[in-house]
Scaffold this motif. Structure first.
Motif, short mmCIF file in Angstrom:
data_model
loop_
_atom_site.label_atom_id
_atom_site.label_comp_id
_atom_site.label_asym_id
_atom_site.label_seq_id
_atom_site.Cartn_x
_atom_site.Cartn_y
_atom_site.Cartn_z
N GLY A 1 0.81 -1.21 0.00
CA GLY A 1 0.00 0.00 0.00
C GLY A 1 0.84 1.26 0.00
N PHE A 2 1.92 1.25 0.77
CA PHE A 2 2.83 2.40 0.80
C PHE A 2 3.40 2.68 -0.59
CE2 PHE A 2 7.40 3.57 1.19
CZ PHE A 2 7.22 4.90 1.57
N LEU A 3 3.85 1.64 -1.27
CA LEU A 3 4.42 1.81 -2.61
C LEU A 3 3.35 2.26 -3.61
CD1 LEU A 3 6.66 -1.40 -2.80
CD2 LEU A 3 7.42 0.94 -2.35
N LYS A 4 2.14 1.78 -3.43
CA LYS A 4 1.05 2.14 -4.34
C LYS A 4 0.84 3.65 -4.39
CE LYS A 4 -3.81 0.96 -5.25
NZ LYS A 4 -4.94 0.11 -4.81
N TYR A 5 0.98 4.31 -3.26
CA TYR A 5 0.69 5.73 -3.20
C TYR A 5 1.94 6.61 -3.10
CZ TYR A 5 -4.03 4.00 -2.52
OH TYR A 5 -5.24 3.35 -2.68
N TYR A 6 3.11 5.99 -2.88
CA TYR A 6 4.31 6.80 -2.69
C TYR A 6 5.39 6.56 -3.76
CZ TYR A 6 3.40 9.31 1.63
OH TYR A 6 2.93 10.20 2.55
N HIS A 7 5.42 5.38 -4.38
CA HIS A 7 6.49 5.12 -5.34
C HIS A 7 6.16 5.78 -6.69
CE1 HIS A 7 9.53 3.15 -7.77
NE2 HIS A 7 10.05 2.61 -6.67
N PRO A 8 7.05 6.64 -7.21
CA PRO A 8 6.76 7.37 -8.45
C PRO A 8 6.42 6.46 -9.63
CG PRO A 8 8.72 8.25 -7.39
CD PRO A 8 8.36 7.01 -6.65
N VAL B 1 5.14 3.39 -9.62
CA VAL B 1 3.82 2.81 -9.42
C VAL B 1 2.74 3.86 -9.68
CG1 VAL B 1 2.29 1.62 -7.80
CG2 VAL B 1 4.76 1.19 -7.73
N GLY B 2 3.01 5.09 -9.27
CA GLY B 2 2.07 6.19 -9.46
C GLY B 2 1.79 6.51 -10.92
N THR B 3 2.71 6.17 -11.81
CA THR B 3 2.49 6.41 -13.24
C THR B 3 1.60 5.34 -13.87
OG1 THR B 3 4.43 5.13 -13.95
CG2 THR B 3 4.77 7.48 -13.44
N GLY B 4 1.34 4.26 -13.17
CA GLY B 4 0.56 3.17 -13.72
C GLY B 4 1.39 2.19 -14.53
N LYS B 5 2.71 2.27 -14.36
CA LYS B 5 3.61 1.41 -15.12
C LYS B 5 3.39 -0.07 -14.78
CE LYS B 5 8.60 0.74 -15.92
NZ LYS B 5 9.95 1.24 -15.58
N TYR B 6 2.99 -0.33 -13.55
CA TYR B 6 2.81 -1.71 -13.10
C TYR B 6 1.34 -1.99 -12.79
CZ TYR B 6 7.85 -1.38 -12.43
OH TYR B 6 9.21 -1.20 -12.64
N ASN B 7 0.92 -3.22 -13.08
CA ASN B 7 -0.40 -3.66 -12.64
C ASN B 7 -0.25 -4.07 -11.18
OD1 ASN B 7 -2.65 -5.33 -11.93
ND2 ASN B 7 -3.08 -5.64 -14.11
N TRP B 8 -0.71 -3.20 -10.29
CA TRP B 8 -0.37 -3.37 -8.88
C TRP B 8 -1.10 -4.53 -8.23
CZ3 TRP B 8 4.05 -2.26 -7.74
CH2 TRP B 8 4.50 -2.08 -6.42
N ASP B 9 -2.29 -4.86 -8.71
CA ASP B 9 -2.98 -6.05 -8.21
C ASP B 9 -2.19 -7.30 -8.57
OD1 ASP B 9 -4.89 -4.28 -7.39
OD2 ASP B 9 -6.50 -5.05 -8.68
N LYS B 10 -1.72 -7.37 -9.81
CA LYS B 10 -0.97 -8.55 -10.23
C LYS B 10 0.34 -8.68 -9.47
CE LYS B 10 -2.68 -9.34 -14.91
NZ LYS B 10 -2.33 -9.40 -16.36
N GLU B 11 0.97 -7.55 -9.16
CA GLU B 11 2.19 -7.59 -8.35
C GLU B 11 1.91 -8.22 -6.99
OE1 GLU B 11 5.49 -6.53 -8.98
OE2 GLU B 11 4.78 -6.51 -11.07
N LEU C 1 12.88 1.70 1.88
CA LEU C 1 11.58 2.34 2.09
C LEU C 1 11.72 3.83 2.35
CD1 LEU C 1 9.89 -0.41 4.29
CD2 LEU C 1 9.25 0.21 1.96
N ASN C 2 12.75 4.22 3.08
CA ASN C 2 12.99 5.64 3.34
C ASN C 2 13.35 6.39 2.05
OD1 ASN C 2 12.55 6.19 6.16
ND2 ASN C 2 14.28 4.86 6.61
#
Length: 529
Positions: free
Chosen positions: A23-30, A32-42, A109-110
């Protein structure tokens, strides 16, 4: 057996860690934020790997490698908002401080936390001119059976993180939000039937104590749990009893065998008090009064052809079989309406406005009949049909007055809530209303009704009469969980000008007056009387 229990606890803790980091990466990682990855599949890819990790060291190495594989980060040391923005709540990363993660995982993470972000995210955006989050690009998985185990885990992870980063009142949740994961991960894994799945969702969303957090619509799943047929009787909690206060269909009400003022004491031999206590943990609402109101709304609901009940009328116990009807045959909006008339004179010097029926365009003409009266009753019990708050305040208030301030999430730092809206009502007006303003509220006063009451209250001679309101004010953000289960939560924080909260507390009356069973039987509106 001890080894099995240890391994089970380790698997649950590993999934908890995965929820936090995913969840942290979903909203904080740049990236992931671009939609480059299918986050459910990850997530689906990682669940079996993380579950099978034999120790925390292996688990942390897997997670570190995974994060690093997402791409290089451009680090920005200063990610705080502009200095002139008034921060109410900072993001909650206490879980990271007490995680016991390996040094490499913590460092990684930091770095994500300090990474440059664009202020846009593939999974969430802010509603224009309002600022509440709109959750987008979330797959619904609309299947007509209980989702499989991976999707049930996704359901918990998706909801938990939306609340973690976008619910402005997370700090008011009575249970530690991180700690609930170890309790609910097994619940979601074991919820293999449709009924069990929906019940565990209801139990989860009930924890955030928000009347806006309902399951959307009366869909087939709710009907399977609660029943598809309803009595025509409207019940309210009066003098600690479930009391018939009206009917959703007058013709059916006459055939029901029930009368206004009847006390429902048991359903199918089970005392009403016991039913209420058992349903509390599955009932999302901001306070106890609102929970009971919602439970009573389903009390006379069934899968069968009728409801067997015991009622108390004139101190006599009566056994009765109550007929039931499908949803479309009843008008449930009656509970939220009080007459259709927007304006009337109670007597020649006291005016009454029904805030539920009042239309903005009619305010100037109605005002001509009100301006010279000694008293004005504004009924904020029903939900507003229109939005007359600012139009009416122009006439009744002496000057432009701050009545509310609201927080919104910082999309670049999810979990950080900033005072973004400072709301004023009224205008400089020498001919403002000089009489006394009486504002009526009760437990049905919800959201916009509460918001209107806040504005009217700033009148210099105002007083609020009634009972505590629903305690859920502010725009709602909707979200969808696997199985196409729709729910929502209050997404803007609403506060009085001094910073005092309304969430959970509601609009507290200056004078508490509640209906009585005697008044219901006699057809009185005791607040107006």
């Amino acid at each position: 057996m001890k080894k099995d229990k240890f391994e089970e606890k380790l698997r649950i803790r590993n999934l908890k860690v995965l929820c936090l980091i995913w969840g942290f990466l979903k909203y904080y990682h740049p990236a992931v934020g671009t939609g480059k990855y299918n986050w459910d599949k990850e997530l689906f890819k990682l669940i079996p790997i993380i579950i099978d990790s034999d120790n925390t060291s292996d688990r942390d190495n897997i997670l570190t490698d995974w994060i690093c594989s997402l791409g290089k980060l451009d680090i920005c040391e200063n990610t705080s908002p502009a200095l002139n923005e008034d921060v109410r709540i900072e993001p909650d990363f206490a879980w990271l401080d007490r995680s016991g993660f390996s040094g490499d995982l913590r460092t990684t993470l930091n770095k994500v936390m300090k990474a440059k972000r664009t202020g846009k995210n593939h999974y969430v955006r802010l509603v224009r001119n309002v600022g509440n989050p709109k959750f987008i690009n979330e797959k619904k998985y609309p299947i007509h059976k209980c989702p499989d185990q991976n999707k049930r885990i996704l359901s918990l992870f998706r909801y938990w993180n939306m609340i973690q980063y976008f619910y402005p009142y997370k700090y008011l949740i009575e249970t530690d939000w991180v700690d609930i994961l170890e309790k609910f991960i097994p619940k979601f894994i074991l919820a293999e039937s449709e009924n069990d799945y929906l019940l565990v969702i209801l139990e989860l969303i009930a924890l955030i104590n928000d009347t806006h957090a309902q399951i959307g619509g009366d869909d087939y799943m709710l009907a399977k749990i609660k029943g598809a047929y309803f009595s025509s009787a409207d019940l309210s909690f009066i003098e600690n009893h479930a009391v018939v206060t009206g009917f959703y269909n007058t013709e059916y009400g006459c055939k029901s065998g029930l009368e206004k003022g009847d006390i429902i004491s048991s359903i199918n031999g089970i005392p009403v008090e016991k039913i209420i206590n058992e349903k509390l943990k599955f009932t999302p609402a901001s306070n106890y009064v609102s929970k009971v109101r919602l439970i009573l709304g389903d009390l006379l609901r069934t899968h069968g052809d009728e409801i067997c009940a015991e009622i108390l009328r004139d101190n006599q116990e009566i056994k009765i079989k109550i007929p039931v009807y499908c949803y479309k045959e009843l008008d449930f909006s009656i509970r939220y309406r009080i007459e259709d008339v927007a304006f009337k004179m109670i007597r020649n010097d006291i005016a009454y406005l029904n805030n539920g029926s009042l239309k903005r365009k009619d305010v100037p003409d109605i005002w001509k009949n009100i301006k010279d009266t000694k008293g004005l009753i504004i009924d904020c019990r029903p939900y507003p049909y229109d939005y007359p708050i600012y139009d009416l305040c122009k006439f009744i208030l002496p000057q432009k007055t701050l009545f509310c301030k609201m927080t919104g999430v910082n999309i670049n730092e999810p979990g950080q809530f900033i005072f973004k809206h400072y709301l004023n009502a009224g205008r400089k007006n020498r001919n403002y209303y000089k009489g006394k303003v009486i504002i009526l509220v009760n437990e049905v006063s919800l959201s916009s009704a509460e918001f209107h009451a806040m504005a009217y209250k700033v009148h210099p001679r105002s007083i609020i009469i009634g009972s505590t309101t629903a305690g859920a004010d502010g725009n709602v953000s909707m979200l969808t969980l696997p199985g196409n289960v729709v729910t929502g939560f209050t997404a803007l924080g609403v506060y009085y000008p001094d910073g005092a909260e309304t969430q959970g507390i509601g609009i507290v009356p200056d004078i508490e007056i509640k209906p009585t069973i005697k008044g219901i039987r006699e057809g009185c509106d005791e607040l107006i009387d």
